[in-house]
Design a protein around this motif. Structure first.
Motif, PDB file in Angstrom:
ATOM      1  N   ALA A 256       8.706  16.239  -0.547  1.00 24.42           N
ATOM      2  CA  ALA A 256       7.426  15.556  -0.789  1.00 24.42           C
ATOM      3  C   ALA A 256       7.420  14.177  -0.118  1.00 24.42           C
ATOM      4  O   ALA A 256       6.373  13.639   0.222  1.00 24.42           O
ATOM      5  N   LEU A 257       8.613  13.613   0.067  1.00 31.65           N
ATOM      6  CA  LEU A 257       8.708  12.263   0.645  1.00 31.65           C
ATOM      7  C   LEU A 257       8.842  12.264   2.160  1.00 31.65           C
ATOM      8  O   LEU A 257       8.341  11.374   2.845  1.00 31.65           O
ATOM      9  N   GLU A 258       9.543  13.240   2.669  1.00 32.31           N
ATOM     10  CA  GLU A 258       9.853  13.264   4.104  1.00 32.31           C
ATOM     11  C   GLU A 258       9.316  14.543   4.740  1.00 32.31           C
ATOM     12  O   GLU A 258       9.470  15.606   4.130  1.00 32.31           O
ATOM     13  N   PRO A 259       8.719  14.523   5.874  1.00 29.04           N
ATOM     14  CA  PRO A 259       8.545  13.394   6.770  1.00 29.04           C
ATOM     15  C   PRO A 259       7.335  12.511   6.467  1.00 29.04           C
ATOM     16  O   PRO A 259       7.068  11.581   7.237  1.00 29.04           O
ATOM     17  N   TRP A 260       6.618  12.788   5.362  1.00 30.06           N
ATOM     18  CA  TRP A 260       5.388  12.044   5.066  1.00 30.06           C
ATOM     19  C   TRP A 260       5.571  10.525   5.214  1.00 30.06           C
ATOM     20  O   TRP A 260       4.789   9.850   5.893  1.00 30.06           O
ATOM     21  N   LEU A 261       6.625   9.996   4.577  1.00 30.01           N
ATOM     22  CA  LEU A 261       6.836   8.539   4.621  1.00 30.01           C
ATOM     23  C   LEU A 261       7.047   8.043   6.047  1.00 30.01           C
ATOM     24  O   LEU A 261       6.466   7.037   6.463  1.00 30.01           O
ATOM     25  N   TYR A 262       7.901   8.770   6.787  1.00 27.82           N
ATOM     26  CA  TYR A 262       8.220   8.322   8.145  1.00 27.82           C
ATOM     27  C   TYR A 262       6.979   8.376   9.042  1.00 27.82           C
ATOM     28  O   TYR A 262       6.780   7.512   9.894  1.00 27.82           O
TER      29      TYR A 262
ATOM     30  N   GLY B 190       9.188  -1.213  -5.289  1.00 28.09           N
ATOM     31  CA  GLY B 190       9.121  -1.908  -4.010  1.00 28.09           C
ATOM     32  C   GLY B 190       9.653  -3.326  -4.153  1.00 28.09           C
ATOM     33  O   GLY B 190       9.350  -4.025  -5.117  1.00 28.09           O
ATOM     34  N   PHE B 191      10.479  -3.727  -3.217  1.00 32.20           N
ATOM     35  CA  PHE B 191      10.974  -5.107  -3.170  1.00 32.20           C
ATOM     36  C   PHE B 191      11.429  -5.353  -1.734  1.00 32.20           C
ATOM     37  O   PHE B 191      11.356  -4.445  -0.909  1.00 32.20           O
ATOM     38  N   GLY B 192      11.885  -6.549  -1.433  1.00 25.27           N
ATOM     39  CA  GLY B 192      12.442  -6.720  -0.099  1.00 25.27           C
ATOM     40  C   GLY B 192      12.328  -8.112   0.470  1.00 25.27           C
ATOM     41  O   GLY B 192      11.951  -9.069  -0.207  1.00 25.27           O
ATOM     42  N   HIS B 193      12.674  -8.138   1.754  1.00 29.52           N
ATOM     43  CA  HIS B 193      12.725  -9.395   2.486  1.00 29.52           C
ATOM     44  C   HIS B 193      11.320  -9.679   3.023  1.00 29.52           C
ATOM     45  O   HIS B 193      11.013  -9.384   4.184  1.00 29.52           O
ATOM     46  N   LEU B 194      10.487 -10.228   2.156  1.00 29.64           N
ATOM     47  CA  LEU B 194       9.069 -10.419   2.466  1.00 29.64           C
ATOM     48  C   LEU B 194       8.870 -11.236   3.741  1.00 29.64           C
ATOM     49  O   LEU B 194       8.019 -10.913   4.575  1.00 29.64           O
ATOM     50  N   GLY B 195       9.670 -12.277   3.902  1.00 33.74           N
ATOM     51  CA  GLY B 195       9.538 -13.158   5.061  1.00 33.74           C
ATOM     52  C   GLY B 195       9.804 -12.439   6.378  1.00 33.74           C
ATOM     53  O   GLY B 195       9.440 -12.924   7.442  1.00 33.74           O
ATOM     54  N   ASP B 196      10.469 -11.281   6.328  1.00 27.65           N
ATOM     55  CA  ASP B 196      10.754 -10.499   7.550  1.00 27.65           C
ATOM     56  C   ASP B 196       9.912  -9.234   7.606  1.00 27.65           C
ATOM     57  O   ASP B 196      10.240  -8.310   8.366  1.00 27.65           O
ATOM     58  N   GLN B 197       8.900  -9.106   6.759  1.00 34.37           N
ATOM     59  CA  GLN B 197       8.059  -7.888   6.674  1.00 34.37           C
ATOM     60  C   GLN B 197       8.896  -6.646   6.389  1.00 34.37           C
ATOM     61  O   GLN B 197       8.630  -5.561   6.895  1.00 34.37           O
ATOM     62  N   ASN B 198       9.950  -6.824   5.594  1.00 25.61           N
ATOM     63  CA  ASN B 198      10.888  -5.732   5.347  1.00 25.61           C
ATOM     64  C   ASN B 198      10.755  -5.244   3.896  1.00 25.61           C
ATOM     65  O   ASN B 198      11.100  -5.948   2.956  1.00 25.61           O
ATOM     66  N   LEU B 199      10.233  -4.020   3.771  1.00 25.02           N
ATOM     67  CA  LEU B 199      10.033  -3.420   2.449  1.00 25.02           C
ATOM     68  C   LEU B 199      11.165  -2.449   2.122  1.00 25.02           C
ATOM     69  O   LEU B 199      11.464  -1.550   2.910  1.00 25.02           O
ATOM     70  N   HIS B 200      11.775  -2.617   0.958  1.00 24.59           N
ATOM     71  CA  HIS B 200      12.705  -1.605   0.449  1.00 24.59           C
ATOM     72  C   HIS B 200      11.952  -0.778  -0.578  1.00 24.59           C
ATOM     73  O   HIS B 200      11.539  -1.296  -1.627  1.00 24.59           O
ATOM     74  N   LEU B 201      11.758   0.474  -0.263  1.00 19.22           N
ATOM     75  CA  LEU B 201      11.061   1.399  -1.171  1.00 19.22           C
ATOM     76  C   LEU B 201      12.112   2.341  -1.747  1.00 19.22           C
ATOM     77  O   LEU B 201      12.887   2.941  -0.995  1.00 19.22           O
ATOM     78  N   ASN B 202      12.151   2.423  -3.066  1.00 16.22           N
ATOM     79  CA  ASN B 202      13.167   3.266  -3.705  1.00 16.22           C
ATOM     80  C   ASN B 202      12.532   4.177  -4.746  1.00 16.22           C
ATOM     81  O   ASN B 202      11.653   3.737  -5.500  1.00 16.22           O
TER      82      ASN B 202
ATOM     83  N   LYS C 125       0.862  -1.198   0.000  1.00 18.65           N
ATOM     84  CA  LYS C 125       0.000   0.000   0.000  1.00 18.65           C
ATOM     85  C   LYS C 125       0.897   1.247   0.000  1.00 18.65           C
ATOM     86  O   LYS C 125       0.623   2.237  -0.681  1.00 18.65           O
ATOM     87  N   LEU C 126       1.975   1.177   0.780  1.00 11.76           N
ATOM     88  CA  LEU C 126       2.868   2.334   0.873  1.00 11.76           C
ATOM     89  C   LEU C 126       3.539   2.627  -0.471  1.00 11.76           C
ATOM     90  O   LEU C 126       3.710   3.791  -0.854  1.00 11.76           O
ATOM     91  N   VAL C 127       3.895   1.575  -1.193  1.00 11.44           N
ATOM     92  CA  VAL C 127       4.511   1.787  -2.516  1.00 11.44           C
ATOM     93  C   VAL C 127       3.496   2.478  -3.429  1.00 11.44           C
ATOM     94  O   VAL C 127       3.815   3.469  -4.115  1.00 11.44           O
ATOM     95  N   GLU C 128       2.260   1.992  -3.407  1.00  9.27           N
ATOM     96  CA  GLU C 128       1.229   2.581  -4.282  1.00  9.27           C
ATOM     97  C   GLU C 128       0.967   4.043  -3.930  1.00  9.27           C
ATOM     98  O   GLU C 128       0.849   4.900  -4.814  1.00  9.27           O
ATOM     99  N   GLU C 129       0.909   4.328  -2.647  1.00 10.00           N
ATOM    100  CA  GLU C 129       0.657   5.724  -2.249  1.00 10.00           C
ATOM    101  C   GLU C 129       1.837   6.623  -2.633  1.00 10.00           C
ATOM    102  O   GLU C 129       1.654   7.775  -2.999  1.00 10.00           O
TER     103      GLU C 129
END
Ligand code: FAD
Length: 483
Positions: free
Chosen positions: A417-423, A391-403, A371-375
């Motif tokens: 536009a990205l910060e602090p919104w994302l955080y 978006g990609f990442g270590h799915l098994g650890d609930q770890n999303l890499h958003l770039n 959802k975060l990638v889409e937003e």
């Protein structure tokens, strides 16, 4: 290349400026060119791997012994000289390079491999050993390192511990923290803290080494580590599957947990933008699987190849039947295994090749990850210089890499536009603003948002105990006051 530091971030005035006398001291201490002052030779130590930070250090020190490290820090402590500890300089949070003129203390030359105990599976190694070198070493004894990541050929074990690095095998072996049995640390004043035990069980008072795991060089210098290395599995299976939706990615993950059980060793995902960028970077024109919106990699390991393969086959067939996946391929030999892994492991390189990278590393509840990638994609729509939001990442650890990759370099407008919104988005979900890369320079100011006031105050007190003159890795991890 852009400096990402805050425009108002000023060099703290209480640090001394390097003098000729200081340089002579270090040249005497580290003969054979191990006190580097030539600006061209210092340059690679001043720039981070993703090329988002550039420091201006005029001195890089490459000690070979713990005694030398103690002497360096004793001197810096006495003379109020700021120090930036550096391992393999593959960190992705801007923590490994100086911000201003801090002395770079590189651990690369402290690289002896110590004893490996075949009874306990415990390895002792200097902080400057390359992760891959250690893996090759313990393989001889039928063991493996408890972590694996794309930067394994360059990152150092001390840097791994200092960042509590995650990687692709957390699903199997848990976090690196649990494999670190002992540490030797040189404190900011040059004194030695010896916590280098090799015991799996040791409930004697406060476990001091824990404070240094993941502390990113702000509390002390890790010089030696004792690590529990699991037995290597001779049977390995790897499958790459394509899916129409992220929902189906999650269904495949749940199925993998159920069907692969104890053989499961990695679960990674990529969206189509990430996957296509990676194939382009690898100059791979043939598509390993039928293209779709999402891809999932599942790895299994067992003491026998038959078992690793059997659980993966079962997963592939059931996932196809249930229409969670639309296509898939299973590695048939070592070459195919390596080629499939390269698509995932070389993503960071593909992103850097695509433009300036705004890099984020979040822990989120699985159902909210994409959802975060889409937003973010929606939020970036007005910016014509944004090339990809992936978006990609270590799915098994609930770890999303958003770039977010950007044409023509860093953009203040995009950053705002990205910060602090994302955080704030991640904090609202009670996620982590840094799952595995650490805070470094980039994320330090958002620490309170993630951890709260009380934890932050305690961290500051700890910093004050271990490094009262604040000479270790200044401006990093803890929020630095900007006037
Ligand atoms: P550096 O980058 O040199 O330093 C990192 C931090 O640790 C800095 O703050 C530095 O000051 C401090 N430090 C380094 N050594 C010491 C020491 N001996 N004592 C005290 N402080 C020290 N990370 C993951 O967690 N998971 C991944 O899957 C992953 N994949 C990656 C893939 C690629 C292609 C790349 C380039 C990076 C990846 N990373 C990943 C990030 C990075 O590799 C890890 O953070 C790694 O652990 C950093 O090790 P290093 O030796 O390069 O440390």
């Amino acid at each position: 290349l852009t400096r990402v530091r805050h425009p108002k971030l000023r060099r703290a005035p209480h640090y001394a400026t390097l003098t000729d006398r200081d340089i002579s001291f270090f040249e005497r201490l580290l003969p054979d060119g191990r006190a580097i002052t030539d600006p061209d030779d210092c340059s690679p130590y001043n720039i981070d791997w993703i090329k988002t930070c550039q420091g201006q250090s005029q001195l890089v020190l490459r000690p070979k012994t713990v005694d030398e490290i103690q002497a360096i820090l004793r001197y810096c402590h006495e003379h109020q000289l700021a120090v930036c500890p550096q391992g393999g300089n593959t960190g992705l949070a801007g923590g490994s390079v100086p911000v201003f003129d801090e002395i770079v203390l590189s651990l690369r030359s402290l690289n002896s491999i110590g004893a490996f105990d075949e009874n306990s599976g415990v390895l002792i190694a200097d902080a400057g050993c390359i992760l891959q070198t250690l893996d090759v070493h313990v393989n001889q004894f039928g063991h493996t390192m408890p972590l694996d990541l794309g930067a394994k050929g360059s990152c150092l074990i001390g840097g791994n511990v200092a960042t509590n690095a995650g990687g692709i095998r957390v699903v199997r072996y848990g976090s690196l923290r649990s494999a670190v049995l002992g540490l030797e640390i040189v404190l900011a004043d040059g004194s030695l803290l010896d916590c280098l035990t090799s015991l799996r069980k040791d409930n004697t008072g406060v476990d001091m080494k824990q404070a240094f795991i993941g502390s990113e060089g702000i509390l002390g210098l890790i010089t030696r580590v004792a690590l529990a290395c699991p037995s290597a599995m001779s049977g390995v299976g790897l499958g790459l599957f394509s899916c129409t939706s992220f929902e189906n990615i999650l269904s495949t993950m749940r199925l993998a947990r159920k069907l692969c059980g104890e053989t499961l060793s990695a679960i990674e995902f990529l969206d189509s933008s990430t996957y296509n960028l990676s194939l382009k970077n690898l100059q791979q024109t043939n598509k390993p699987v039928e293209p779709n919106n999402f891809y999932i990699l599942v790895e299994t390991m067992s003491s026998t190849y038959e078992q690793a393969k059997a659980t993966l086959d079962k997963l592939a067939n059931t996932a196809l039947e249930k229409e969670f996946i639309t296509d898939g391929t299973l590695a048939q030999d070592l070459k195919q295994y390596k080629d499939l892994w390269a698509i995932r492991e070389r993503v960071p390189e593909a992103l850097v090749a695509d433009g300036y990278v705004f890099k984020y590393d979040f822990s989120l509840p699985p159902a909210r990850m994409y959802k975060l990638v889409e937003e973010t994609q929606k939020r970036m729509k007005p910016f014509s210089n944004v090339r990809n939001v992936t978006g990609f990442g270590h799915l098994g650890d609930q770890n999303l890499h958003l770039n977010i990759t950007v044409q023509n370099g860093y953009s203040d407008e995009i950053k705002h536009a990205l910060e602090p919104w994302l955080y704030e988005w991640v904090a609202k979900e009670r996620g982590s603003i840094s799952a595995e890369h650490g805070l470094g320079l980039h994320k330090s100011k958002y620490l309170e948002l993630n951890k709260g006031k009380q934890s932050l105050e305690l961290m500051k007190k700890m910093k004050n105990i271990f490094d009262p003159k604040c000479i270790l890795n200044p401006y990093k991890v803890l929020p630095y006051k900007i006037d």
